[in-house]
Structure formats: C-alpha cells, structure tokens
Design an enzyme around this catalytic site. Structure first.
Site, PDB file in Angstrom:
ATOM      1  CG  ASP A  67      79.837   7.230 -14.941  1.00  0.00           C
ATOM      2  OD1 ASP A  67      79.372   7.247 -13.635  1.00  0.00           O
ATOM      3  OD2 ASP A  67      81.482   6.695 -14.593  1.00  0.00           O
ATOM      4  CG  ASN A 136      90.713   0.120 -13.726  1.00  0.00           C
ATOM      5  OD1 ASN A 136      90.749   1.185 -13.872  1.00  0.00           O
ATOM      6  ND2 ASN A 136      89.769  -1.396 -15.048  1.00  0.00           N
ATOM      7  CG  HIS A 138      88.115   3.756 -14.178  1.00  0.00           C
ATOM      8  ND1 HIS A 138      87.321   2.446 -13.898  1.00  0.00           N
ATOM      9  CD2 HIS A 138      87.919   4.184 -13.242  1.00  0.00           C
ATOM     10  CE1 HIS A 138      86.852   2.006 -12.610  1.00  0.00           C
ATOM     11  NE2 HIS A 138      86.707   3.634 -12.645  1.00  0.00           N
ATOM     12  CD  GLU A 143      86.169  -0.216 -16.809  1.00  0.00           C
ATOM     13  OE1 GLU A 143      87.824   0.526 -16.011  1.00  0.00           O
ATOM     14  OE2 GLU A 143      85.719  -1.008 -16.386  1.00  0.00           O
TER      15      GLU A 143
HETATM   16  P1  PGA Z   1      85.794   5.604  -5.973  1.00  0.00           P
HETATM   17  O1  PGA Z   1      85.078   5.421  -7.342  1.00  0.00           O
HETATM   18  O2  PGA Z   1      85.679   6.980  -5.532  1.00  0.00           O
HETATM   19  O3  PGA Z   1      84.608   4.669  -5.215  1.00  0.00           O
HETATM   20  O4  PGA Z   1      86.893   4.593  -5.631  1.00  0.00           O
HETATM   21  C1  PGA Z   1      86.059   6.412  -7.826  1.00  0.00           C
HETATM   22  C2  PGA Z   1      86.213   5.956  -9.403  1.00  0.00           C
HETATM   23  O5  PGA Z   1      86.273   4.568  -9.895  1.00  0.00           O
HETATM   24  O6  PGA Z   1      86.584   6.395 -10.350  1.00  0.00           O
END
Ligand code: PGA
Length: 240
Positions: A67, A136, A138, A143
């Site tokens: 992304d 959440n 995702h 999302e």
């Molecule tokens: P993070 O992000 O490793 O910074 O917790 C993971 C994600 O949101 O996929």
C-alpha cells in the site's frame, strides 16, 4: 493457518526473515510481497544482515508493496516508499527497477489498480506475502467493511488506523486516503506470513483466529489460505 507463539519480537523477526531468505535461496528471482509498519522491522533487519553476510542475494527478486498513502509525495519522509528504502532496500542488493509500489498520486485509481495487477501477473505472482495486522483487523489498508475486496483500490482510512499511524506525521497531517492491494490480491499469494506483537493486537488476533471469516475482520479470510503462517508474541496471543 499455522499459528506459532514466540517469546520476543526479535525471534519473530528471525523466523519470518528466514522464511524470506529460504524462499529466495530456493528461487533467486522470487516475487516478494512486502509490508510496512513497526512490526516488520526486525524481519527486515534479519534479511539485511543475511544479505550483508553473503548468505543470500536479492539482486534478482521483484518486490511489490502492499500500500501507499494518497496525496503525499513519493519522496516524503512518511511515504511507504521512503520507509522501505530506509529500512530494507538501501540495505540489500535489490535492483531498484524490480521494486514496485502503488502510486498514491495516480489520477485514476482504477487504472492504477489494473496496472499493479498486471505487473504482479507479469512477474509470475507473489511467492511470499508479508503482512502485519491492524488493531481493527485490517490487512494492508483493507479496513473492516461489509464485503471483502479483490484487486487494489483507493480506500478512506478509518479513525482507528489514523489514530494508530498519525504519531508518525509531524509536518503534514496524516493522509486520509491510501491505495491498497485488495484482499483478493493478497489471497492469490502462494505463501503468506503474518506477524503481530503487543497487547494492542490481541483482540484483532483473537478475531482473526477464533472468529468466523467475516469482512468486519479482514484478516479472518487468511484462514481460507492454503499456506498461511502466523507468528505472534505472547501479548498478541494473550486472548487465544
Ligand atoms: P504496525 O502496523 O506493524 O505498525 O502495528 C501493522 C498494520 O497496521 O498492518
């Protein structure tokens, strides 16, 4: 889904990193699906060290990141392109011509999605896809919603994601939109490895592993993948 609980983030990095190294040793022109965020960093350190020690070369691999933010220059310090350059690509011998990103500033998101899908297909499909998980549930920037997505698309980020990531933005407000690979594109990878550490991920990890396959927890679809490894620390696994 194969779930392994390890003691430290470093052990998770070693385990995930070694999966990437072994993939590249077996197939020097492997196609790697890569992720950003704090959780992948020990894995990228491990891969960089393996390359520095001469155990593996990434010179023939192709990479596709999951992304990229919209409305942020590619060269901005918070772009995912910059993140990957600083944390991995500048430390390994990858050929920059083989590094692929979604263009968060593409004027036509649908055309950009088609371009990315075609590039992945031309490369032969993703051999190993790296994933984190959001608080959440995702994966990439898919999302929670009423249906699973397929190919890449432009997404409006949720408040939970903005809250989790806005601490990284000190000069400009965090973008509200991103281009992300869809769940369908992720599920087409031949192998998937997801890493999660810390208590803040425990509920999402529980929903992913113990809940039904439900687009309100996008990661739950990974249960339907034939070769998915989940690496957790004890805090992330604490509700299982
Ligand atoms: P993070 O992000 O490793 O910074 O917790 C993971 C994600 O949101 O996929």
């Amino acid at each position: 889904m194969k779930v392994t609980i390890l003691k430290t983030a470093q052990e998770i990095g070693r385990t995930a990193g070694e999966m990437f190294v072994q993939t590249v040793l077996a197939k020097p022109d492997a196609v790697l699906g890569l992720a950003t965020g704090a959780t992948p960093l020990p894995t990228y350190d491990y891969m960089a060290n393996a390359c520095k020690e001469g155990r593996v070369s990434f010179k023939d691999v192709s990479t596709f990141n999951l992304d990229e933010y919209c409305d942020l220059p590619k060269s901005h310090k918070n772009s995912y392109f910059t993140f990957m350059t600083e944390n991995l690509f500048s430390k390994i011998d990858v050929n920059s011509a083989n590094v692929h990103f979604l263009d968060g500033n593409a004027p036509d998101a649908e055309a950009e999605s088609r371009r990315y899908a075609a590039e992945i297909e031309r490369a032969g499909g993703i051999d190993i896809q790296f994933l984190g998980i959001g608080r959440n549930g995702h994966i990439a920037f898919n999302e929670p919603s009423d249906k699973f997505t397929n190919d890449a698309f432009k997404v409006q980020l949720t408040e939970s994601t903005i809250e989790a990531n806005s601490m990284y933005f000190d000069d400009v407000p965090m973008p509200r939109f991103a281009m992300t690979m869809g769940v369908g594109s992720i599920m087409r990878a031949k192998k998937i490895v997801l890493v999660a550490t810390g208590k803040s991920k425990a509920e999402a990890v529980f929903a992913m592993i113990k809940g039904d396959i439900d687009p309100h927890c996008p990661a739950s679809i990974l249960k339907a993948h034939p070769d998915c490894t989940v690496l957790l620390d004890e805090d992330a696994a604490s509700l299982l």
